[in-house]
Write a protein that holds these residues in place. Structure first.
Motif, PDB file in Angstrom:
ATOM      1  N   ALA A   1      32.761  48.135  35.633  1.00 49.42           N
ATOM      2  CA  ALA A   1      33.245  49.432  36.131  1.00 49.42           C
ATOM      3  C   ALA A   1      32.921  49.579  37.613  1.00 49.42           C
ATOM      4  O   ALA A   1      33.728  50.080  38.404  1.00 49.42           O
ATOM      5  CB  ALA A   1      32.629  50.576  35.332  1.00 49.42           C
ATOM      6  N   SER A   2      31.740  49.128  37.985  1.00 45.61           N
ATOM      7  CA  SER A   2      31.331  49.191  39.388  1.00 45.61           C
ATOM      8  C   SER A   2      32.235  48.304  40.240  1.00 45.61           C
ATOM      9  O   SER A   2      32.635  48.684  41.349  1.00 45.61           O
ATOM     10  CB  SER A   2      29.870  48.749  39.500  1.00 45.61           C
ATOM     11  N   GLN A   3      32.604  47.146  39.719  1.00 48.16           N
ATOM     12  CA  GLN A   3      33.521  46.275  40.472  1.00 48.16           C
ATOM     13  C   GLN A   3      34.896  46.923  40.616  1.00 48.16           C
ATOM     14  O   GLN A   3      35.548  46.799  41.652  1.00 48.16           O
ATOM     15  CB  GLN A   3      33.653  44.925  39.764  1.00 48.16           C
ATOM     16  N   LEU A   4      35.334  47.627  39.579  1.00 53.80           N
ATOM     17  CA  LEU A   4      36.632  48.300  39.641  1.00 53.80           C
ATOM     18  C   LEU A   4      36.630  49.389  40.704  1.00 53.80           C
ATOM     19  O   LEU A   4      37.543  49.483  41.523  1.00 53.80           O
ATOM     20  CB  LEU A   4      36.978  48.923  38.278  1.00 53.80           C
ATOM     21  N   ILE A   5      35.602  50.226  40.706  1.00 53.20           N
ATOM     22  CA  ILE A   5      35.595  51.356  41.632  1.00 53.20           C
ATOM     23  C   ILE A   5      35.399  50.871  43.066  1.00 53.20           C
ATOM     24  O   ILE A   5      35.946  51.444  44.008  1.00 53.20           O
ATOM     25  CB  ILE A   5      34.524  52.401  41.198  1.00 53.20           C
ATOM     26  N   THR A   6      34.650  49.789  43.225  1.00 48.77           N
ATOM     27  CA  THR A   6      34.435  49.257  44.568  1.00 48.77           C
ATOM     28  C   THR A   6      35.735  48.712  45.146  1.00 48.77           C
ATOM     29  O   THR A   6      35.968  48.760  46.344  1.00 48.77           O
ATOM     30  CB  THR A   6      33.361  48.141  44.525  1.00 48.77           C
ATOM     31  N   ASP A   7      36.619  48.244  44.270  1.00 46.96           N
ATOM     32  CA  ASP A   7      37.891  47.673  44.723  1.00 46.96           C
ATOM     33  C   ASP A   7      39.042  48.671  44.555  1.00 46.96           C
ATOM     34  O   ASP A   7      40.208  48.297  44.610  1.00 46.96           O
ATOM     35  CB  ASP A   7      38.182  46.393  43.915  1.00 46.96           C
ATOM     36  N   ALA A   8      38.721  49.944  44.329  1.00 49.41           N
ATOM     37  CA  ALA A   8      39.774  50.947  44.128  1.00 49.41           C
ATOM     38  C   ALA A   8      40.667  51.008  45.355  1.00 49.41           C
ATOM     39  O   ALA A   8      40.223  50.771  46.485  1.00 49.41           O
ATOM     40  CB  ALA A   8      39.154  52.315  43.855  1.00 49.41           C
ATOM     41  N   GLU A   9      41.913  51.356  45.112  1.00 52.43           N
ATOM     42  CA  GLU A   9      42.915  51.262  46.167  1.00 52.43           C
ATOM     43  C   GLU A   9      42.526  52.019  47.430  1.00 52.43           C
ATOM     44  O   GLU A   9      42.376  53.243  47.423  1.00 52.43           O
ATOM     45  CB  GLU A   9      44.253  51.793  45.656  1.00 52.43           C
ATOM     46  N   GLY A  10      42.367  51.291  48.503  1.00 57.13           N
ATOM     47  CA  GLY A  10      42.159  51.894  49.817  1.00 57.13           C
ATOM     48  C   GLY A  10      40.798  52.509  50.041  1.00 57.13           C
ATOM     49  O   GLY A  10      40.558  53.117  51.091  1.00 57.13           O
ATOM     50  N   ALA A  11      39.878  52.405  49.082  1.00 60.40           N
ATOM     51  CA  ALA A  11      38.595  53.107  49.212  1.00 60.40           C
ATOM     52  C   ALA A  11      37.766  52.569  50.366  1.00 60.40           C
ATOM     53  O   ALA A  11      37.705  51.367  50.594  1.00 60.40           O
ATOM     54  CB  ALA A  11      37.812  53.008  47.919  1.00 60.40           C
ATOM     55  N   SER A  12      37.106  53.477  51.093  1.00 62.64           N
ATOM     56  CA  SER A  12      36.154  53.058  52.112  1.00 62.64           C
ATOM     57  C   SER A  12      34.735  53.493  51.756  1.00 62.64           C
ATOM     58  O   SER A  12      33.783  53.088  52.413  1.00 62.64           O
ATOM     59  CB  SER A  12      36.554  53.594  53.487  1.00 62.64           C
ATOM     60  N   HIS A  13      34.593  54.353  50.760  1.00 65.64           N
ATOM     61  CA  HIS A  13      33.270  54.735  50.260  1.00 65.64           C
ATOM     62  C   HIS A  13      33.276  54.653  48.736  1.00 65.64           C
ATOM     63  O   HIS A  13      34.253  55.046  48.094  1.00 65.64           O
ATOM     64  CB  HIS A  13      32.910  56.182  50.629  1.00 65.64           C
ATOM     65  N   THR A  14      32.184  54.177  48.170  1.00 63.11           N
ATOM     66  CA  THR A  14      31.962  54.205  46.730  1.00 63.11           C
ATOM     67  C   THR A  14      30.987  55.345  46.461  1.00 63.11           C
ATOM     68  O   THR A  14      29.917  55.399  47.057  1.00 63.11           O
ATOM     69  CB  THR A  14      31.376  52.870  46.249  1.00 63.11           C
ATOM     70  N   ILE A  15      31.376  56.275  45.587  1.00 66.62           N
ATOM     71  CA  ILE A  15      30.623  57.521  45.435  1.00 66.62           C
ATOM     72  C   ILE A  15      30.091  57.655  44.016  1.00 66.62           C
ATOM     73  O   ILE A  15      30.856  57.573  43.055  1.00 66.62           O
ATOM     74  CB  ILE A  15      31.532  58.737  45.749  1.00 66.62           C
ATOM     75  N   ALA A  16      28.783  57.866  43.888  1.00 63.95           N
ATOM     76  CA  ALA A  16      28.175  58.156  42.584  1.00 63.95           C
ATOM     77  C   ALA A  16      27.793  59.638  42.583  1.00 63.95           C
ATOM     78  O   ALA A  16      26.993  60.081  43.400  1.00 63.95           O
ATOM     79  CB  ALA A  16      26.945  57.290  42.372  1.00 63.95           C
ATOM     80  N   ILE A  17      28.403  60.394  41.673  1.00 60.00           N
ATOM     81  CA  ILE A  17      28.133  61.834  41.572  1.00 60.00           C
ATOM     82  C   ILE A  17      27.272  62.052  40.330  1.00 60.00           C
ATOM     83  O   ILE A  17      27.747  61.908  39.204  1.00 60.00           O
ATOM     84  CB  ILE A  17      29.438  62.634  41.451  1.00 60.00           C
ATOM     85  N   THR A  18      26.028  62.389  40.532  1.00 56.76           N
ATOM     86  CA  THR A  18      25.114  62.600  39.414  1.00 56.76           C
ATOM     87  C   THR A  18      24.826  64.084  39.282  1.00 56.76           C
ATOM     88  O   THR A  18      24.394  64.732  40.238  1.00 56.76           O
ATOM     89  CB  THR A  18      23.802  61.829  39.632  1.00 56.76           C
ATOM     90  N   THR A  19      25.112  64.616  38.110  1.00 53.35           N
ATOM     91  CA  THR A  19      24.842  66.021  37.836  1.00 53.35           C
ATOM     92  C   THR A  19      23.571  66.089  36.995  1.00 53.35           C
ATOM     93  O   THR A  19      23.502  65.463  35.934  1.00 53.35           O
ATOM     94  CB  THR A  19      26.021  66.667  37.104  1.00 53.35           C
ATOM     95  N   VAL A  20      22.589  66.814  37.470  1.00 54.99           N
ATOM     96  CA  VAL A  20      21.296  66.884  36.774  1.00 54.99           C
ATOM     97  C   VAL A  20      21.003  68.324  36.339  1.00 54.99           C
ATOM     98  O   VAL A  20      21.640  69.266  36.790  1.00 54.99           O
ATOM     99  CB  VAL A  20      20.147  66.355  37.668  1.00 54.99           C
ATOM    100  N   ARG A  21      20.021  68.435  35.454  1.00 57.03           N
ATOM    101  CA  ARG A  21      19.595  69.735  34.913  1.00 57.03           C
ATOM    102  C   ARG A  21      20.791  70.550  34.380  1.00 57.03           C
ATOM    103  O   ARG A  21      20.906  71.756  34.599  1.00 57.03           O
ATOM    104  CB  ARG A  21      18.795  70.527  35.953  1.00 57.03           C
TER     105      ARG A  21
END
Lengths: 389, 389
Positions: B257-277
């Motif tokens: 999944a990480s490889q997919l998102i890193t190679d997503a079309e045209g992406a220049s940033h890979t973003i992890a959104i973590t929602t806590v509490r």
């Protein structure tokens, strides 16, 4: 052609220095009566800006004497200090006009998460109060613009020569990004000199908004500040039939909504997605909105590509009633998808013009609805990566 | 490092002329057993491609002997002719391998709404059957690429030297656009030589997908063809503890999944959104997904703008449990929004790197979840306006 078209209203727009550009940024609209009736609808975003929290209370009794609006700052996510600033703005406006602060409606638009420069804002409000005039509508419409490239105004009847029902309606709007479900940032002020009680204004406003601004979805993002407020002065003395008034108001809202979507950030195509033969109006709206929010569909239209596969992929994500092998899709009149499969040649579709119509036939009933959107372009990415809003 | 790492599998990838580029476009994966156990998950899109309709039936008895995959055409929205073509592909593959067509799983990816050139495809399948080898995994991974810039493979254990449980897992994936909820186009083949019954494979696969591919959302668009299939040969003779296997499989899916998102079309940033509490894991997922789908947030990140106002505006559209004045947001470790208002200076946030972490604190409970996404860039608009997919 503006909010000062109806009798009983004065307005002004001034440059207070909130915008780095030096453009006008504070607007004031005053209802001189004899009636001070009002109704409003707001964003359903749970992170609502301070002016939304304030103005919801102001309009709750059906009376609004004045609306003060600023661009150059949304006053959203600004905590207790932000709310105090909205309160202070209403108080200063009320003092200048000799009315109660509890009857002063406040709207803000611009960057989220920064405090407003209150010295500049209040000086602007004071200057605007001194500039109020019955020809001030266009100046007010200018002062609420953010990334809008043109100001947006509308009137009913369409021209002064048109036979009317003895009253008129005026409107102004701003909004370019964040146009979405349950409204946008998108501020809209509507005025009328008709004689109507607040409850009828409220019913007419909700009916008009439901099929106009609520079906305008530029980028699927919902603002913290969306507001549509309708003021009635009663200055014409005319008491319209409620249905006729609702119809006139709806037409005017559709006109303003069309101006908003046409000026949406970076758009090169204006797209009307009409879903027909749906089992319900809600289904038709859901399907149209799913397509309007597909970035793949929106970039295809930008590329003049009649990519109906992306339309079906979006339709398939909804829970609307349909059978995949009975779906039909037309673009600009060419039925490129028939019974869920390949229809007429894509090559017959000409997307070189500004206007694009997409018709989705669910073959599941008799209801229909239209959603208005626009394409996703390089200019949208540029504006929203470069502009902090 | 590939689907042929586990014992009992052969694969091949060949160029059959489906892609205009002339690149390889037909892949074949064969399970030589002794077991032929399998499980799979598919797109929840109601407009499902012919190979999805076919393969759902194939895997329903828990047995798959071979997977045949093609890029260069999705065979979606192609009607009865498209389904017949998938059926024919399975039959020809089965004849070549001496197995039953009812045990041949089919996957397709590429343009929606066009019939596959069957002569070319079947010739390619025949060639692939002749090229099958226990070193063919990388060639198969190449053949399923569409707009991917690199092929994606993973293995467990991570290196042959790592102490293992006596079995291995291999995987390959493709997917760049349309990565979304309930999967993406996104085709994934996973192989293992562990001894596990279909029911345990199914449980492990669903658990792994739920927290990996299902939380990968590149552009919010859901494909008609998404498929993840897991094949077990039992060739290692090792019967793993189900929890240990699920954990290993989950790690491998997160890697892909990480490889997919890193190679997503045209992406220049890979973003992890973590929602806590969050009050629940579902709330945490809903909030992260709402932010991951905000074009305004995604363009801001492209512009290296730590625009937390757009994060809050997206959070506010959800029905998750939270109070607006208790929300905190950090980007790359800087708490720029505190108690729903202004926190530390935006200037402290450095977004110049590829990796971006966003932490949203709902202050409403103890659950958390991470959604992976990427920014919205000029390159995304370019690829998707120019490429008919």
């Amino acid at each position: 052609m503006s909010i000062t078209t109806p009798g009983g209203f004065r307005a002004a727009g001034v440059a207070a220095g909130l915008k780095a550009s030096g453009g006008s940024d504070v607007a004031l609209v005053v209802n001189d009566g004899p009636l001070k009736h009002a109704a409003a609808v707001f964003t359903t975003n749970r992170v609502a800006a301070a002016p939304v929290l304030w103005s919801r209370q102001v309009v709750s009794d059906g009376r609004v004497d004045a609306v003060v609006l600023n661009s150059g700052g949304a006053n959203a996510c600004t905590g207790p200090e932000g709310f105090a600033n909205t309160h202070r703005t209403a108080e200063v406006t009320a003092d200048l006009l000799g009315v109660s602060a509890a009857d002063v409606f406040v709207c803000s638009t611009g960057l989220i998460g920064e405090q407003l420069p209150m010295d500049k804002l209040l000086a602007g409000v004071s200057e605007a109060a001194g500039n109020l005039s019955s020809g001030g509508g266009p100046a007010a419409a200018e002062a609420i613009m953010t990334t809008d490239t043109v100001s947006k105004e509308a009137r009913y009847p369409a021209s002064p020569d048109t036979a009317s029902e003895g009253y008129s309606i005026g409107g102004m709007a701003k909004g370019a990004g964040m146009l979405a479900p349950g409204l946008a940032t998108m501020l809209v002020v509507l005025t009328t000199d008709a004689v109507l009680p607040p409850a009828q204004l409220d019913a007419a406003l909700r009916a008009a908004v439901r099929v106009s601004f609520d079906r305008t979805d530029a980028d699927g993002c919902m603002s913290t500040n969306d507001t549509v407020v309708l003021l009635a002065s009663g200055a014409s003395g005319a008491t319209p039939d409620p249905d006729q008034f609702t119809s006139a108001l709806t037409g005017l809202c559709l006109d303003l909504a069309s101006q908003l979507i046409t000026d949406a950030e970076g758009a090169s195509h204006t797209i009307a997605i009409t879903t027909v033969r749906a089992a319900s109006e809600a289904d038709a709206e859901t399907v149209g909105r799913a397509v309007a929010r597909s970035n793949l569909f929106k970039t295809a239209i930008f590329g003049n590509d009649p990519n109906w596969g992306r339309v079906l992929a979006a339709v398939g994500t909804t829970d609307a009633a349909f059978e995949p092998d009975r779906l039909n899709v037309s673009m600009n009149g060419v039925q490129i998808c028939r019974n869920g499969g390949i229809g007429d040649s894509r090559d017959l579709v000409d997307l070189s013009g500004r206007e694009v119509t997409v018709e989705i036939d669910l073959a599941a009933g008799t209801a229909s609805a239209t959603i208005w959107t626009n394409d996703l372009t390089h200019e949208y990415v540029h504006e929203n990566s470069a502009y902090s809003s």
